[in-house]
Design an enzyme around this catalytic site. Structure first.
Site, PDB file in Angstrom:
ATOM      1  N   ALA A  45     -72.934  18.374  19.334  1.00 52.00           N
ATOM      2  CA  ALA A  45     -73.237  18.370  18.043  1.00 52.00           C
ATOM      3  C   ALA A  45     -74.614  18.158  17.806  1.00 52.00           C
ATOM      4  O   ALA A  45     -75.696  18.193  18.851  1.00 52.00           O
ATOM      5  CB  ALA A  45     -72.594  17.303  17.285  1.00 52.00           C
TER       6      ALA A  45
ATOM      7  N   ASP B 122     -70.263  12.001   7.145  1.00 49.36           N
ATOM      8  CA  ASP B 122     -70.505  13.429   7.767  1.00 49.36           C
ATOM      9  C   ASP B 122     -69.205  13.804   8.142  1.00 49.36           C
ATOM     10  O   ASP B 122     -68.953  14.161   9.123  1.00 49.36           O
ATOM     11  CB  ASP B 122     -71.217  13.056   9.080  1.00 49.36           C
ATOM     12  CG  ASP B 122     -71.996  14.340   9.659  1.00 49.36           C
ATOM     13  OD1 ASP B 122     -71.959  15.188   8.861  1.00 49.36           O
ATOM     14  OD2 ASP B 122     -72.194  14.291  10.857  1.00 49.36           O
TER      15      ASP B 122
END
Length: 539
Positions: free
Chosen positions: A223, A333
């Site tokens: 990520a 998130d």
């Protein structure tokens, strides 16, 4: 330069109110018009020429300029050296001195290329024509790929930006959203195995194959700021191993689960977070339980488990409503790659697996109270309370309506409508185009608003966008605003009702809420029956 800035503002504002490519890039297009660009260039040129003339007036002045320049340069170099030397990680700071200008140069190059592409591709094509639509689609794809490449090259926070763009399907062209969503969530550029070994040696003094019985050199996922490898401990436990500053992430993970067990016990069994193996973890290595599950937006895989997308959507909404309105400790998130779903053991109920606990925010009491109160007011279309709580969150009495519109993605007349579905965003091309038009039209007001809001409120907006994207991907099967209404109302009651008779007042608040929701549903049912009768030809 002030003159140039003054000319840019109306140009961008005018363009952003027109239809076309959309967003900020659309505003820059107007500046690129040949005549205007030449005039702006002349303004800039005159400014630099004037500065140059001042430097060249006399030899004496040139001497002073050289001395001042030398002092300024020396001061800058000395300041940079001191900044590097006084940091805990001098090598990292040296790298930043190089990477920041390079990143900015890439930003400018990419922006110029995107503007030029749109100008050239759409030049001379009539609005609404098939040729223009096709050319615009191709330009969107090329520019989305350029933006993707920029995010990958610059890394870090740029990938976070790309991830967020991938959640804005209601606001941005689908070419940008699909490109970012396909690549930014868990398929980002990876560190080499040698770099991974260097981290292990620096943090644990041993290589991965010395710490674990098995360690997969190929990352399971990567990520914005870290990547994940699977491993097996010497006692046979399958675990997941990440990199960065992870001690904080581990603590966040444990605290989030403790909050559910303590404050939301009825929901706790449907929430799962990875167990942290602290004995293998350091500041830059996090060893945690390996979690099985399917993607939270993978409707086919969810149904294959015997679960219903509507139940998953309901669980996601309940989970984050509890976090935001009652716990005050929020996972900020929650995009699709950070959540998985599996069947709760022994049942056909979904269990939500929360991953990547690095970005959490604790809400101070004032923010938490105003945010809960605002959502309660939004659901019940209470314009007075909406204004009060928007101002309390920092929007001001001039932009409170815009803040409410950004939060709900609905125009003000819909926000204060009393119908049960007044906050549901219709998913039609026409409605989407209208939303994109609003975003363009009020670009400067939005910029002003975002500059006023506290950082934690901006993160709540980001969280809201991520959750909306997940709900849309699941087909928006339930009215999540009913869940928001119950949880935010309960939170407001808990925060406001204090003292000897607090339990009585809380019970009264609950009765009042359920009566309002029942009335709401009855009204919706009546409307539905009337609409059905009318469709059969009855007046």
């Amino acid at each position: 330069m002030n003159r140039v800035r003054g000319r840019l503002a109306p140009l961008l504002g005018s363009t952003l109110r027109s239809a076309g490519a959309g967003g900020v890039v659309k505003g820059i297009h107007q500046v690129a018009r040949a005549g205007e660009a030449q005039e702006l260039g002349r303004d800039l040129g005159r400014g630099f020429a004037t500065a140059g003339a001042l430097v060249q007036e006399t030899p004496k002045q040139r001497g002073w300029v050289r001395r001042v320049g030398t002092v300024a340069l020396g001061t800058g170099v000395a300041g940079a050296a001191a900044w590097v030397a006084t940091g805990d990680y001098p090598l990292r700071r040296i790298t930043m001195l190089y990477t920041i200008p390079v990143r900015l140069a890439r930003d400018v190059t990419t922006a110029v290329a995107m503007v030029a592409d749109y100008k050239y591709s759409l030049y001379g094509l009539a609005e609404g024509s098939a040729e223009r639509e096709e050319a615009q689609h191709e330009a969107h794809m090329r520019c989305a790929n350029r933006l993707q490449a920029l995010c990958f090259k610059n890394g870090g926070i740029y990938i976070k930006l790309g991830q967020h763009i991938g959640q804005l399907d209601y606001l941005l062209p689908e070419e940008y959203v699909k490109t970012m969503r396909a690549s930014m969530l868990d398929k980002c550029p990876v560190s080499t195995y040698k770099q991974v070994c260097d981290v292990f040696l620096a943090q644990l003094g041993r290589l991965p194959n010395e710490v674990f019985e098995e360690f997969d050199q190929v990352p399971l996922a990567s990520a914005s700021l870290a990547q994940v490898h699977t491993a097996k401990t010497f006692d046979g436990q399958k675990i997941a191993v990440k990199e960065l500053d992870f001690l904080n992430e581990g603590r966040n993970c444990e605290k989030a689960m403790e909050n559910f067990k303590k404050l939301s016990p009825k929901l706790a069994s449907q929430i799962s977070v990875p167990h942290i193996y602290w004995e293998y973890s350091t500041q830059r290595i996090l060893a945690m339980e390996y979690m099985d599950g399917v993607g939270v937006t993978d409707v086919g895989a969810i149904k294959a488990l015997g679960l219903q997308p509507a139940d998953v959507a309901r669980l996601v909404s309940q989970t984050f409503s509890e976090m935001i309105f009652r716990h005050g400790f929020v996972h900020c998130d929650p995009h699709a790659a950070n959540m998985m779903v599996r069947a709760k053991p022994g049942t056909k109920e979904p269990q939500l697996v929360l991953l990547d606990h690095g970005l959490y925010k604790s809400l101070d009491p004032a923010i938490q109270s105003n945010y809960a109160g605002l959502w309660k007011a939004l659901v019940f279309a209470d314009s007075k309370k909406i204004k009060e709580h928007c101002i309390g969150l920092g929007a001001g009495d001039d932009l409170y309506a815009l803040f409410a519109a950004i939060l709900t993605m609905r125009p003000w007349d819909k926000i204060v409508d009393q119908s049960i579905d007044h906050l549901v965003v219709p998913d039609t091309p026409e409605e989407r185009e209208e939303l994109q038009g609003y975003a363009s039209q009020y670009f400067w007001e939005v910029s002003d608003l975002l500059s006023r809001l506290p950082r934690v409120v901006l993160l709540l907006l980001k969280t809201n966008d991520c959750l909306r994207a997940v709900d849309n991907a699941l087909g928006a099967p339930v009215n999540t605003y009913l869940i928001v209404a119950r949880t935010s109302s309960k939170a407001v009651s808990e925060m406001e009702r204090k003292g000897s008779f607090s339990q009585v007042w809380k019970f009264w608040d609950k009765l009042d809420l359920e009566f309002r929701l029942l009335t709401w549903k009855a009204t919706a049912l009546l409307f539905g029956i009337k609409h059905f009768m009318k469709s059969l030809g009855f007046s």
